[in-house]
Scaffold this motif. Structure first.
Motif, short mmCIF file in Angstrom:
data_model
loop_
_atom_site.label_atom_id
_atom_site.label_comp_id
_atom_site.label_asym_id
_atom_site.label_seq_id
_atom_site.Cartn_x
_atom_site.Cartn_y
_atom_site.Cartn_z
N LEU A 302 68.50 38.96 -5.89
CA LEU A 302 67.50 39.36 -6.48
C LEU A 302 66.69 38.45 -7.68
O LEU A 302 65.47 38.96 -7.06
CB LEU A 302 67.75 41.00 -6.29
CG LEU A 302 68.40 41.52 -4.93
CD1 LEU A 302 68.61 43.04 -5.80
CD2 LEU A 302 67.64 41.05 -3.64
N GLY A 303 67.80 38.90 -8.69
CA GLY A 303 67.19 38.40 -9.69
C GLY A 303 66.52 36.73 -9.27
O GLY A 303 65.00 36.75 -10.07
N SER A 304 66.49 36.28 -8.69
CA SER A 304 66.24 34.68 -8.17
C SER A 304 64.71 34.54 -8.46
O SER A 304 63.73 34.31 -8.21
CB SER A 304 66.89 33.60 -8.44
OG SER A 304 67.36 34.04 -6.91
N ARG A 305 64.75 35.80 -6.60
CA ARG A 305 63.81 36.08 -5.30
C ARG A 305 63.00 36.31 -6.45
O ARG A 305 61.52 36.38 -6.18
CB ARG A 305 64.40 36.80 -4.40
CG ARG A 305 65.14 36.10 -3.49
CD ARG A 305 64.65 34.59 -2.82
NE ARG A 305 65.23 34.75 -1.49
CZ ARG A 305 66.53 33.91 -1.84
NH1 ARG A 305 66.42 32.49 -2.62
NH2 ARG A 305 66.96 33.22 -0.40
N LEU A 306 62.85 37.53 -6.66
CA LEU A 306 61.89 37.90 -8.45
C LEU A 306 61.01 37.12 -9.02
O LEU A 306 60.45 37.13 -8.92
CB LEU A 306 62.64 39.23 -8.56
CG LEU A 306 61.80 40.32 -9.62
CD1 LEU A 306 60.41 40.96 -8.48
CD2 LEU A 306 61.79 40.90 -10.64
N ALA A 307 61.97 36.46 -10.12
CA ALA A 307 61.52 35.39 -10.77
C ALA A 307 60.57 34.32 -10.11
O ALA A 307 59.62 33.18 -10.97
CB ALA A 307 62.79 34.13 -11.32
N ALA A 308 60.83 34.13 -8.53
CA ALA A 308 59.89 32.86 -7.93
C ALA A 308 58.55 33.54 -7.19
O ALA A 308 57.70 32.69 -6.97
CB ALA A 308 61.11 32.61 -6.59
N LEU A 309 58.15 34.81 -7.48
CA LEU A 309 57.81 35.46 -7.50
C LEU A 309 56.10 35.15 -8.60
O LEU A 309 56.09 34.97 -9.29
CB LEU A 309 57.18 37.08 -7.40
CG LEU A 309 57.84 37.53 -5.67
CD1 LEU A 309 58.36 38.48 -5.87
CD2 LEU A 309 57.77 36.81 -5.13
N PRO A 310 55.01 35.00 -7.47
CA PRO A 310 54.30 34.39 -8.83
C PRO A 310 53.58 35.58 -8.97
O PRO A 310 53.77 37.51 -8.99
CB PRO A 310 52.96 34.55 -7.68
CG PRO A 310 53.21 34.05 -6.08
CD PRO A 310 54.70 34.68 -5.89
N PRO A 311 53.23 36.28 -10.49
CA PRO A 311 52.61 37.41 -10.96
C PRO A 311 52.05 37.79 -10.63
O PRO A 311 52.54 40.08 -10.67
CB PRO A 311 52.13 36.97 -12.20
CG PRO A 311 53.08 35.34 -12.96
CD PRO A 311 53.37 35.09 -10.95
N ARG A 312 50.76 38.12 -9.58
CA ARG A 312 49.86 38.88 -8.74
C ARG A 312 49.91 39.72 -8.21
O ARG A 312 50.12 40.69 -7.76
CB ARG A 312 48.79 38.23 -8.68
CG ARG A 312 49.16 37.06 -7.64
CD ARG A 312 48.17 36.04 -7.29
NE ARG A 312 48.50 34.82 -6.22
CZ ARG A 312 49.04 34.85 -4.92
NH1 ARG A 312 48.86 36.33 -4.22
NH2 ARG A 312 48.82 34.15 -3.89
N LEU A 313 51.90 39.36 -7.49
CA LEU A 313 52.69 39.39 -6.63
C LEU A 313 53.13 40.90 -6.87
O LEU A 313 54.40 41.20 -6.17
CB LEU A 313 53.24 38.89 -5.48
CG LEU A 313 52.49 37.95 -5.05
CD1 LEU A 313 52.80 37.25 -3.73
CD2 LEU A 313 51.05 38.90 -3.89
N VAL A 314 53.32 41.05 -8.49
CA VAL A 314 54.63 41.82 -8.25
C VAL A 314 53.52 43.28 -9.11
O VAL A 314 53.65 43.03 -10.72
CB VAL A 314 55.30 41.54 -10.07
CG1 VAL A 314 55.97 42.31 -10.97
CG2 VAL A 314 56.36 39.71 -9.36
#
Length: 510
Positions: A302-314
């Motif tokens: 989950l940590g790696s998946r979240l880190a790979a998201l573009p900031p606009r999707l967080v």
């Protein structure tokens, strides 16, 4: 409280008349500073049957010098060991006792040898005066500790070179070359107490070491050799799990699963009346370890998946929620693992595994040649795997297929472990086959990790929604995990075709 330090060094044999060569001629050494002598006094502890010495562990209570206290040394690799230190006390500190539990079990440790040394210390410095290594010349006096106070004694001189933190190990090679040119040879004993015990042992038959394990002559010897390796791993990894070393829990659970699997696969070799109860206990241990390992895998994914998201999707406090959930989960799982390792049930399991190896419940097939017995067992597991893969491929996408893929994954592990156990007797065909099963297992495992991740992401989304936070990011991650699982399912037919290509049976049966 205990401190841990990784020590990298080498020891050499010397005599009282040995003179050190000019070590400034060793590459990187600009100066050698004599720091003077120190008197050290250490009492080494072990069980009555010297279990620690058998595994090259050393436990001592040292006085004198700048490192007085209790020290436990655990070998990592040749010339590398971890030293765990605890403050000087009259009795063994509990933190060190816990690290020894898998080896000593319910046995007591007591003083076995006393080693007093006069240590003459030299510092090897670089061109800027920074410490590269400490070299000591030790005049050693060892005394076997016995109830009547008449234990044998031994004396010798040794040289130890220990690197300073962060120094390139190549310095040891450079210094070693200068020492060898001066006629100073490496020490053969694995540790100082090992040499002391050997030098003060009562007369008796010695054990001739072997450089390589012989090719198993029977199916029974092949299977038992594999069981022995996994039991050794279980015992050795216990302190690694307690110290939270990287991958410790994972490797210990794998050893547990390998044992459980091979005891089931090779029922023609080992009587299941004796091994089935062991398999039940191994399943319990794997389950206790799995809680922590599964949490570790999930957090990393989950940590790696979240880190790979573009900031606009967080959107929202996503990282904070994930971090808090992870910390709470790991604390609970960690407590559960330690409780299992400290339990009498775990010690009973280790004792039962030792008993199995000491008096194995061999069936008639155990005495036959490996090629007459092992391929049949491996191929039986393979046929079971083939059925599960076919079933998974025939299921419609969704929860039913997810369950079927997970069952195929467990079957792939079992086939892989069966082939690994047979490798010493069957050679390259078994090794290649195990490699194919590992590739299949990895794909099926990634699929299962995605299933687990999606369940966790759904729970996180519900928590976020109930707290009035945006659940958008959790939904995005859930969708990406669905896509990852779909990709693995599309790859499965091709990976399975490569893993099960013609000629497998003929190769294994030789």
């Amino acid at each position: 409280m205990a401190d841990s330090k990784r020590e990298v060094g080498r020891k050499y044999r010397a005599t009282p008349g040995t003179r050190l060569p000019d070590l400034t001629r060793a590459a990187g050494v600009s100066a050698v500073v004599h720091r003077g002598p120190a008197e050290l006094d250490a009492v080494y502890y072990d069980t009555e049957d010297l279990r620690l010495a058998a595994d090259s562990l050393t436990l001592r209570r040292r006085t004198g010098g700048d490192d007085a206290g209790w020290h436990l040394e655990i070998p990592v690799s040749a010339g590398v060991r971890d030293e765990i230190r605890a403050p000087l006390a009259d009795t063994l500190p509990p933190v060190l006792g816990a690290l020894l539990r898998s080896r000593v079990r319910r046995a007591a440790v007591h003083p076995v040898v006393r080693i007093r040394s006069t240590r003459d210390v030299h510092h090897l410095l670089d061109g800027e005066g920074a410490l590269l290594a400490e070299l000591s010349v030790d005049e050693v006096r060892a005394e076997r500790l016995t109830e009547d106070g008449r234990g044998a004694t031994a004396t010798w001189t040794e040289i130890e070179v220990e690197l300073a933190d962060g120094v390139d190990p190549a310095l040891l090679d450079a210094v070693g070359r200068r020492l060898r040119k001066a006629g100073i040879r490496p020490e053969a004993a694995p540790s100082e107490p090992a040499r002391a015990l050997a030098g003060t042992a009562p007369p008796g038959p010695g054990r001739r070491p072997t450089d390589e394990a012989p090719v198993p002559a029977t199916a029974g010897s092949c299977v038992l050799a594999y069981v022995r390796r996994q039991v050794t791993a279980l015992v050795a990894l216990d302190p690694a799990v307690r110290r939270e070393l990287p991958d410790g829990v994972h490797r210990m659970r794998v050893a547990t699963r390998r044992l459980r699997s091979v005891l089931r696969t090779y029922r023609a070799v080992l009587d299941r009346a004796a091994t089935d109860p062991l398999r039940e206990e191994l399943a319990w241990l794997a389950g206790e370890l799995g809680v922590d390992r599964d949490r570790e895998v999930l957090d990393a994914r989950l940590g790696s998946r979240l880190a790979a998201l573009p900031p606009r999707l967080v959107l929202g406090p996503v990282e904070a929620r994930l971090r808090l959930g992870s910390a709470a989960g790991r604390t609970a799982s960690r407590r559960r693992v330690l409780a299992a390792l400290d339990s009498g049930r775990h010690l009973d399991l280790l004792d039962a595994l030792d008993a199995l190896l000491a008096d194995p419940p061999l069936r008639p097939a155990a005495g036959r040649a490996p090629r007459e017995v092992l391929p049949r067992a491996v191929l039986a597991d393979y046929e079971r795997l083939a059925g599960r893969v076919t079933h998974a491929l025939d299921r419609p996408a969704g929860p039913e297929r997810d369950v079927a893929v997970h069952e195929a994954r467990k079957a792939a592990k079992r086939v892989r472990y069966a082939a690994e156990a047979a490798e010493p007797a069957l050679g390259r065909p078994a090794a290649r086959f195990a490699g194919r099963m590992k590739s299949l297992q990895s794909l099926l495992g990634d699929h299962q990790d995605s299933v687990v991740a999606r369940d966790a992401l759904l729970a996180l989304a519900v928590q976020a929604h109930d707290a009035g936070e945006s659940a958008f990011t959790w939904g995005v991650l859930h969708g990406r995990e669905e896509a990852a699982a779909d990709a693995r399912e599309r790859e499965l037919p091709g990976v399975w075709a490569r893993a099960s290509r013609p000629g497998l049976r003929a190769a294994l049966e030789g």
